[in-house]
Motif scaffolding. Structure first.
Motif, PDB file in Angstrom:
ATOM      1  N   LEU A  48       0.834  -1.204   0.000  1.00 45.80           N
ATOM      2  CA  LEU A  48       0.000   0.000   0.000  1.00 45.80           C
ATOM      3  C   LEU A  48       0.869   1.253   0.000  1.00 45.80           C
ATOM      4  CD1 LEU A  48      -2.908   1.032   0.095  1.00 45.80           C
ATOM      5  CD2 LEU A  48      -2.792   0.965   2.586  1.00 45.80           C
ATOM      6  N   LEU A  49       2.034   1.161   0.629  1.00 48.74           N
ATOM      7  CA  LEU A  49       2.965   2.298   0.662  1.00 48.74           C
ATOM      8  C   LEU A  49       3.356   2.726  -0.750  1.00 48.74           C
ATOM      9  CD1 LEU A  49       6.026   2.754   2.968  1.00 48.74           C
ATOM     10  CD2 LEU A  49       6.329   2.933   0.511  1.00 48.74           C
ATOM     11  N   PHE A  50       3.721   1.772  -1.579  1.00 51.65           N
ATOM     12  CA  PHE A  50       4.121   2.105  -2.941  1.00 51.65           C
ATOM     13  C   PHE A  50       2.950   2.672  -3.748  1.00 51.65           C
ATOM     14  CE2 PHE A  50       7.613  -0.921  -2.016  1.00 51.65           C
ATOM     15  CZ  PHE A  50       8.672  -0.102  -2.351  1.00 51.65           C
ATOM     16  N   ALA A  51       1.750   2.151  -3.523  1.00 51.49           N
ATOM     17  CA  ALA A  51       0.576   2.636  -4.251  1.00 51.49           C
ATOM     18  C   ALA A  51       0.270   4.088  -3.896  1.00 51.49           C
ATOM     19  CB  ALA A  51      -0.626   1.750  -3.946  1.00 51.49           C
ATOM     20  N   THR A  52       0.258   4.403  -2.609  1.00 54.19           N
ATOM     21  CA  THR A  52      -0.044   5.778  -2.190  1.00 54.19           C
ATOM     22  C   THR A  52       1.079   6.738  -2.570  1.00 54.19           C
ATOM     23  OG1 THR A  52       0.833   5.219   0.014  1.00 54.19           O
ATOM     24  CG2 THR A  52      -1.556   5.097  -0.297  1.00 54.19           C
ATOM     25  N   LEU A  53       2.327   6.271  -2.531  1.00 57.94           N
ATOM     26  CA  LEU A  53       3.443   7.124  -2.916  1.00 57.94           C
ATOM     27  C   LEU A  53       3.379   7.457  -4.407  1.00 57.94           C
ATOM     28  CD1 LEU A  53       6.087   8.568  -2.243  1.00 57.94           C
ATOM     29  CD2 LEU A  53       7.288   6.402  -2.677  1.00 57.94           C
ATOM     30  N   ILE A  96      -6.428  -3.908   1.115  1.00 54.13           N
ATOM     31  CA  ILE A  96      -5.477  -3.421   2.111  1.00 54.13           C
ATOM     32  C   ILE A  96      -5.893  -2.017   2.568  1.00 54.13           C
ATOM     33  CG2 ILE A  96      -3.041  -2.859   2.549  1.00 54.13           C
ATOM     34  CD1 ILE A  96      -2.328  -4.729   0.247  1.00 54.13           C
ATOM     35  N   PRO A  97      -5.864  -1.709   3.879  1.00 53.68           N
ATOM     36  CA  PRO A  97      -5.766  -2.640   5.003  1.00 53.68           C
ATOM     37  C   PRO A  97      -7.156  -2.991   5.533  1.00 53.68           C
ATOM     38  CG  PRO A  97      -5.377  -0.419   5.766  1.00 53.68           C
ATOM     39  CD  PRO A  97      -5.737  -0.321   4.305  1.00 53.68           C
TER      40      PRO A  97
END
Length: 282
Positions: A48-53, A96-97
């Motif tokens: 999810l970090l990579f998607a939001t970034l 996620i999440p």
């Protein structure tokens, strides 16, 4: 103060308002996505970090492209729409999440209607609704889900989305009608401010604005001004009354425009005085 003044100017023009709204919304989404990226780092949600970034960076790029390039606005808006739909599809499929990210789709109606307008915005909202129906109600779509959503949630959530859309549509329709009336009132005010109520010619305020523009144009080498005055106008008012005098003023005001080209203008300077401005060589 400067920022708020720009906002006041923007809300009058629908096209400018749409652009300013896109800047603000994209900036807010970019910042929110970056904050969620930091949160995802600390919660170890690396996918999810990579998607939001990525989405945060894309929103920032959209702002820069619209501001610094000549790419048509509608292309930038449509690109943003595709990016948002791709992110939402990822949210729904991955879950996620814990399925929470699915609720971000409720922002789509207000954003889409504000940026795209009622017609294009409704089409965009329809695509988002189609994504919901496909993933939650159709067997093919359900087979793609990597998260086990509750049956009641999958059945009822699309209806929640429809309710949010209808409320957003009502608000946008009221805003659009209010803006339409605001623009009409503003145009009427400017017309009354710049034109003489008796004969429709420029009044002193209107012709002063025109003169400032005419003399500010350095390329304009031919500007001539003629001041006309009706002789013995007081005698006309005394003999025929002010209504008769108004008729004479209207008759005199109608004569010069018949012999003037499109580069010339006539105005009522005051009382029985008229001003003719010519910006042509002959």
């Amino acid at each position: 103060r400067k920022f708020m003044e720009e906002i006041r100017i923007a809300v009058v023009s629908d096209e400018l308002r749409r652009k300013v709204s896109f800047y603000l919304l994209s900036g807010a989404l970019s910042l929110t996505s970056f904050v969620m990226t930091v949160v995802n780092f600390f919660t170890a949600e690396y996918v999810l970090l990579f998607a939001t970034l990525i989405f945060s960076v894309l929103c920032l790029i959209n702002i820069l492209v619209l501001y610094f390039t000549k790419v048509p606005e509608i292309i930038v808006y449509d690109t943003f729409g595709v990016e948002a739909m791709a992110l939402l599809a990822f949210f729904f499929i991955s879950g996620i999440p814990d399925g929470f990210s699915a609720f971000w789709i409720c922002l789509i109606p207000s954003f889409a209607l504000l940026i795209f307008g009622t017609k294009r915005g409704s089409v965009f909202c329809l695509f988002a609704m189609g994504l919901l129906v496909f993933l939650f109600w159709l067997p093919v779509g359900r087979s793609m889900l990597m998260y086990s959503y509750n049956e009641t949630f999958m059945l009822r959530f699309p209806f929640l989305y429809i309710s949010v859309y209808l409320i957003s549509l009502l608000i946008e329709c009221v805003r659009k009608e209010t803006q339409k009336q605001l623009e009409e009132t503003r145009n009427q005010y400017h017309s009354l401010y710049r034109h003489d109520a008796l004969n429709g010619l420029y009044n002193r305020y209107g012709i002063n604005e025109y003169l400032e523009k005419a003399f500010a144009d350095k390329s304009n080498q031919h500007v001539s001004i003629i001041l006309l005055d009706i002789d013995d106008f007081k005698n006309i008012n005394d003999e025929y009354g002010h209504e008769g005098g108004d008729e004479v003023l209207k008759m005199v005001a109608s004569i010069p425009p018949k012999f003037m080209c499109k580069h010339c203008h006539c105005s009522r300077w005051g009382g029985e005085e008229f001003l003719l401005i010519m910006q042509c060589e002959h």
